[in-house]
Design an enzyme around this catalytic site. Structure first.
Site, PDB file in Angstrom:
ATOM      1  N   CYS A 167     -10.207 -12.171  12.758  1.00  0.00           N
ATOM      2  CA  CYS A 167     -10.827 -10.958  13.304  1.00  0.00           C
ATOM      3  C   CYS A 167     -11.452 -10.116  12.197  1.00  0.00           C
ATOM      4  O   CYS A 167     -12.356  -9.336  12.426  1.00  0.00           O
ATOM      5  CB  CYS A 167      -9.791 -10.145  14.072  1.00  0.00           C
ATOM      6  SG  CYS A 167      -8.384  -9.671  13.067  1.00  0.00           S
TER       7      CYS A 167
ATOM      8  N   LYS B 252       3.773 -14.892  24.869  1.00  0.00           N
ATOM      9  CA  LYS B 252       2.954 -16.076  25.191  1.00  0.00           C
ATOM     10  C   LYS B 252       2.043 -16.428  24.015  1.00  0.00           C
ATOM     11  O   LYS B 252       1.146 -15.664  23.656  1.00  0.00           O
ATOM     12  CB  LYS B 252       2.072 -15.825  26.422  1.00  0.00           C
ATOM     13  CG  LYS B 252       1.462 -17.138  26.922  1.00  0.00           C
ATOM     14  CD  LYS B 252       0.350 -16.950  27.915  1.00  0.00           C
ATOM     15  CE  LYS B 252      -1.006 -16.896  27.278  1.00  0.00           C
ATOM     16  NZ  LYS B 252      -1.374 -18.082  26.498  1.00  0.00           N
TER      17      LYS B 252
ATOM     18  N   GLY C 288      -6.484 -10.732  21.008  1.00  0.00           N
ATOM     19  CA  GLY C 288      -7.385 -11.806  21.428  1.00  0.00           C
ATOM     20  C   GLY C 288      -8.806 -11.301  21.506  1.00  0.00           C
ATOM     21  O   GLY C 288      -9.174 -10.315  20.841  1.00  0.00           O
TER      22      GLY C 288
ATOM     23  N   GLU D  10      -5.715  -5.594  20.444  1.00  0.00           N
ATOM     24  CA  GLU D  10      -6.252  -5.925  19.109  1.00  0.00           C
ATOM     25  C   GLU D  10      -7.313  -6.988  19.339  1.00  0.00           C
ATOM     26  O   GLU D  10      -6.986  -8.151  19.601  1.00  0.00           O
ATOM     27  CB  GLU D  10      -5.131  -6.467  18.199  1.00  0.00           C
ATOM     28  CG  GLU D  10      -4.169  -5.422  17.707  1.00  0.00           C
ATOM     29  CD  GLU D  10      -4.757  -4.535  16.608  1.00  0.00           C
ATOM     30  OE1 GLU D  10      -5.829  -4.868  16.060  1.00  0.00           O
ATOM     31  OE2 GLU D  10      -4.139  -3.497  16.321  1.00  0.00           O
TER      32      GLU D  10
ATOM     33  N   GLU E 175     -19.310 -11.806  18.080  1.00  0.00           N
ATOM     34  CA  GLU E 175     -18.310 -12.381  17.191  1.00  0.00           C
ATOM     35  C   GLU E 175     -18.355 -13.900  17.369  1.00  0.00           C
ATOM     36  O   GLU E 175     -18.142 -14.408  18.478  1.00  0.00           O
ATOM     37  CB  GLU E 175     -16.910 -11.875  17.558  1.00  0.00           C
ATOM     38  CG  GLU E 175     -15.839 -12.412  16.629  1.00  0.00           C
ATOM     39  CD  GLU E 175     -14.429 -12.088  17.077  1.00  0.00           C
ATOM     40  OE1 GLU E 175     -14.125 -12.247  18.275  1.00  0.00           O
ATOM     41  OE2 GLU E 175     -13.620 -11.677  16.220  1.00  0.00           O
TER      42      GLU E 175
HETATM   43  P1  NAD Z   1      -8.538 -15.310  23.681  1.00  0.00           P
HETATM   44  O1  NAD Z   1      -8.899 -13.964  24.139  1.00  0.00           O
HETATM   45  O2  NAD Z   1      -9.307 -16.467  24.194  1.00  0.00           O
HETATM   46  O3  NAD Z   1      -6.993 -15.625  24.049  1.00  0.00           O
HETATM   47  C1  NAD Z   1      -5.958 -14.772  23.600  1.00  0.00           C
HETATM   48  C2  NAD Z   1      -4.739 -14.987  24.477  1.00  0.00           C
HETATM   49  O4  NAD Z   1      -5.023 -14.517  25.803  1.00  0.00           O
HETATM   50  C3  NAD Z   1      -4.320 -16.436  24.627  1.00  0.00           C
HETATM   51  O5  NAD Z   1      -2.913 -16.505  24.568  1.00  0.00           O
HETATM   52  C4  NAD Z   1      -4.818 -16.786  26.014  1.00  0.00           C
HETATM   53  O6  NAD Z   1      -4.118 -17.849  26.624  1.00  0.00           O
HETATM   54  C5  NAD Z   1      -4.582 -15.488  26.734  1.00  0.00           C
HETATM   55  N1  NAD Z   1      -5.345 -15.324  27.978  1.00  0.00           N
HETATM   56  C6  NAD Z   1      -6.481 -15.956  28.362  1.00  0.00           C
HETATM   57  N2  NAD Z   1      -6.874 -15.489  29.570  1.00  0.00           N
HETATM   58  C7  NAD Z   1      -5.971 -14.538  29.944  1.00  0.00           C
HETATM   59  C8  NAD Z   1      -5.840 -13.710  31.088  1.00  0.00           C
HETATM   60  N3  NAD Z   1      -6.713 -13.743  32.081  1.00  0.00           N
HETATM   61  N4  NAD Z   1      -4.807 -12.850  31.127  1.00  0.00           N
HETATM   62  C9  NAD Z   1      -3.915 -12.777  30.105  1.00  0.00           C
HETATM   63  N5  NAD Z   1      -3.979 -13.566  29.004  1.00  0.00           N
HETATM   64  C10 NAD Z   1      -4.997 -14.433  28.928  1.00  0.00           C
HETATM   65  O7  NAD Z   1      -8.550 -15.275  22.096  1.00  0.00           O
HETATM   66  P2  NAD Z   1      -8.378 -16.471  21.063  1.00  0.00           P
HETATM   67  O8  NAD Z   1      -9.568 -17.357  21.143  1.00  0.00           O
HETATM   68  O9  NAD Z   1      -7.010 -17.060  21.198  1.00  0.00           O
HETATM   69  O10 NAD Z   1      -8.381 -15.659  19.686  1.00  0.00           O
HETATM   70  C11 NAD Z   1      -9.537 -15.234  19.064  1.00  0.00           C
HETATM   71  C12 NAD Z   1      -9.813 -13.771  19.330  1.00  0.00           C
HETATM   72  O11 NAD Z   1      -8.700 -12.972  18.937  1.00  0.00           O
HETATM   73  C13 NAD Z   1     -10.992 -13.261  18.502  1.00  0.00           C
HETATM   74  O12 NAD Z   1     -11.781 -12.429  19.287  1.00  0.00           O
HETATM   75  C14 NAD Z   1     -10.316 -12.487  17.393  1.00  0.00           C
HETATM   76  O13 NAD Z   1     -11.125 -11.509  16.785  1.00  0.00           O
HETATM   77  C15 NAD Z   1      -9.157 -11.889  18.123  1.00  0.00           C
HETATM   78  N6  NAD Z   1      -8.122 -11.482  17.182  1.00  0.00           N
HETATM   79  C16 NAD Z   1      -7.955 -10.133  16.961  1.00  0.00           C
HETATM   80  C17 NAD Z   1      -7.002  -9.711  16.029  1.00  0.00           C
HETATM   81  C18 NAD Z   1      -6.792  -8.254  15.736  1.00  0.00           C
HETATM   82  O14 NAD Z   1      -5.781  -7.908  15.134  1.00  0.00           O
HETATM   83  N7  NAD Z   1      -7.710  -7.366  16.110  1.00  0.00           N
HETATM   84  C19 NAD Z   1      -6.216 -10.647  15.366  1.00  0.00           C
HETATM   85  C20 NAD Z   1      -6.425 -11.984  15.626  1.00  0.00           C
HETATM   86  C21 NAD Z   1      -7.375 -12.394  16.537  1.00  0.00           C
END
Ligand code: NAD
Length: 508
Positions: free
Chosen positions: A296, A187, A238, A261, A397
């Site tokens: 991130c 997804k 995320g 992650e 963050e």
């Molecule tokens: P987010 O947590 O808002 O969303 C991530 C994903 O989760 C999306 O696909 C979203 O649709 C899905 N999602 C939302 N609610 C959900 C639920 N209840 N159940 C399952 N899935 C759900 O994150 P974002 O805004 O897309 O990305 C930014 C975040 O990602 C930042 O915190 C960033 O640090 C992190 N990130 C971490 C890494 C890493 O490798 N550590 C890499 C990239 C981004």
């Protein structure tokens, strides 16, 4: 503006393209007909409607993945490598298209997205070798018998992705689970679904149906994947907040293997002997201003020794004011917009909270003064000083182009400040004193530390967070191993003399 590249496509072609869920052997609309517009953050205009997978669609995708998995496993590692090699060639042929999709859909500069997809293709060449070398082991568990372990795939892996490196994460996110013999339901983020849907179509051209399924949608779609009883292994990238939800929902639905992650509030530590020009450039590279700080890794807290602090702040501000903002898919753009209006409002909320709490805004803090960019979600590179550790801009963050600079004079106080947040993803240390550099790297609560560098990932070095930044490690052998379950097998060999007697007919 250079927004059209010959042979690649244009905004117009993207907008007139059609995007479907990839479920089993079918490219389809959502079962309830639901679709939602995805937006071009460079202009704020809608691009195209994208189907939003319902729980029923997710159920179908998981069902297809379950059906496809045994045959995928039976291919053996060489068979899977051969089939994924065909996907690699197809992705390579569509490299520019995928990069452009991400640039239009996510507002990330075209240059960065081309580098992303190139790096993902490079990984498609690397992972097969790792998969060939992965294996179980034999153990001397008892005398005269044979004890060994088998690596077994989980079955169906749910892969949930964020918005900041859409195509790259989709490609490298599916490789290790597939090589390990799993099938995948993937997804993409709701803000940036286009490249993953296109990737799913490409996968369907060369892989058996059901091996790769791509379901676009938001929280409900992600939740349906996490809660599905047949999805035993979930890999989530995320935010910390959603990562916790995924852990909780996964536990409610069954006993699942979940890797997370998550985010970072990463410190960059500058010692008094550091070269100022080098650290200013390091701070800018490490903040990933190109993708508006939406990484991130971003070193959103810079802890500078007091001897260098004022000069550092001045030079940083001067450099940040020179970074030109522009439309993401202009090939000359160095820094694009934030991904969405919601993200813009969120980041501006942090900027306002910093101001109100008494931090000093050194530069930026609002949209650029350029009428050509008026419709998009642009925010100037922003820096604060006089930040105290209890402020929200110091703890949370922000995931935007906002950096806080702190001054320090006492080593222990600096380490406590660096470690004084709940997140622990990355850190960097800048000094020519190797003793202090390594000692500090050891003291910092972060999963990935650079000394005199930042931001660059070195494949093979496990990437992941300590504390609330996550569970598990990626981009390394450890990631591949995380897609296997281990089975122990014990063969009771018995007495070889008795066996020989049986073979020669001389028993009894
Ligand atoms: P987010 O947590 O808002 O969303 C991530 C994903 O989760 C999306 O696909 C979203 O649709 C899905 N999602 C939302 N609610 C959900 C639920 N209840 N159940 C399952 N899935 C759900 O994150 P974002 O805004 O897309 O990305 C930014 C975040 O990602 C930042 O915190 C960033 O640090 C992190 N990130 C971490 C890494 C890493 O490798 N550590 C890499 C990239 C981004």
């Amino acid at each position: 503006m250079t927004n059209t590249t010959d042979g690649v496509g244009s905004i117009e072609s993207v907008a007139h393209g059609s995007y479907h869920l990839v479920v089993g052997d079918e490219l389809r609309a959502a079962s309830n007909g639901n679709a939602r517009a995805t937006y071009d953050p460079s202009t704020g205009r809608p691009i195209v409607d994208v189907p939003q997978a319902t729980p029923a669609d997710v159920h179908d995708a998981v069902h297809w993945a379950q059906r496809a998995q045994p045959d995928w496993y039976e291919l053996g590692v060489e068979g899977r490598i051969e089939q994924l090699g065909r996907l690699r060639d197809l992705v390579s042929a569509h490299q520019e298209e995928l990069s452009l999709l991400d640039s239009i859909d996510g507002g990330h500069p075209l240059r960065s997205m081309c580098a992303d997809v190139a790096s993902a293709i490079w990984e498609m060449d690397v992972w097969p070798t790792v998969a060939r070398l992965a294996g179980g082991k034999t153990m001397p568990a008892s005398r005269g018998n044979l004890h060994y372990t088998l690596l077994m795939p989980y079955g169906v892996v749910g892969r949930i992705l964020p918005f900041n490196h859409p195509a790259m994460f989709a490609i490298v996110g599916m490789l290790p689970p597939l090589l390990a013999g799993n099938t995948v339901v993937l997804k993409p983020a709701e803000q940036t679904p286009l490249s993953a849907l296109r990737l799913g179509e490409l996968a369907l051209e060369v892989l058996p149906p059901g091996v790769v399924n791509v379901v676009a949608g938001g929280a409900d779609t992600g939740d349906a994947i996490v809660a599905h009883p047949a999805v035993k292994r979930i890999a989530f990238t995320g935010s910390e907040a959603i990562g916790r939800t995924v852990q909780r929902r996964g536990a409610e639905a069954g006993v699942k293997h979940i890797t997370l992650e998550l985010g970072g509030k990463n410190p960059m530590i500058v010692f008094p002997d550091a070269d100022l020009e080098t650290v200013v450039e390091g701070a800018i590279t490490g903040m990933n201003f190109g993708i508006s700080g939406q990484s991130c890794n971003s070193n959103s807290r810079v802890l500078v020794h007091e001897n260098l602090h004022d000069e550092f702040v001045q030079r940083l501000a001067d450099r940040l004011e020179q970074i030109p903002l522009g439309v993401a898919y202009d090939e000359h753009t160095e820094m694009g917009p934030l991904v969405s209006e919601q993200q813009y409002q969120r980041v501006m909320g942090y900027v306002d909270s910093g101001r109100q709490a008494g931090a000093k805004l050194v530069t930026g803090g609002g949209p650029p003064d350029d009428p050509a960019l008026a419709g998009g979600y642009y925010l100037q590179p922003t820096a604060f000083t006089n930040v105290s550790p209890d402020m929200r801009i110091a703890r949370d963050e922000i995931f935007g182009p906002v950096v806080s600079v702190f001054s320090w004079d006492d080593y222990e106080g600096m380490v406590a400040l660096a470690n004084g947040v709940d997140l622990g993803l990355t850190a960097s240390v800048w000094t020519n004193d190797l003793h202090i550099a390594h000692k500090t790297a050891e003291r910092l609560q972060a999963g990935y530390v650079w000394i005199n560098g930042s931001s660059r990932h070195f494949w093979g070095m496990p990437f992941g967070g300590l504390k609330n930044s996550g569970l598990g490690r990626e981009a390394s052998v450890e990631e591949l191993m995380s897609y296997y379950e281990i089975k122990s097998v014990h063969t009771m060999l018995g007495d070889p003399r008795a066996a020989m007697d049986r073979l020669t007919g001389s028993e009894g």
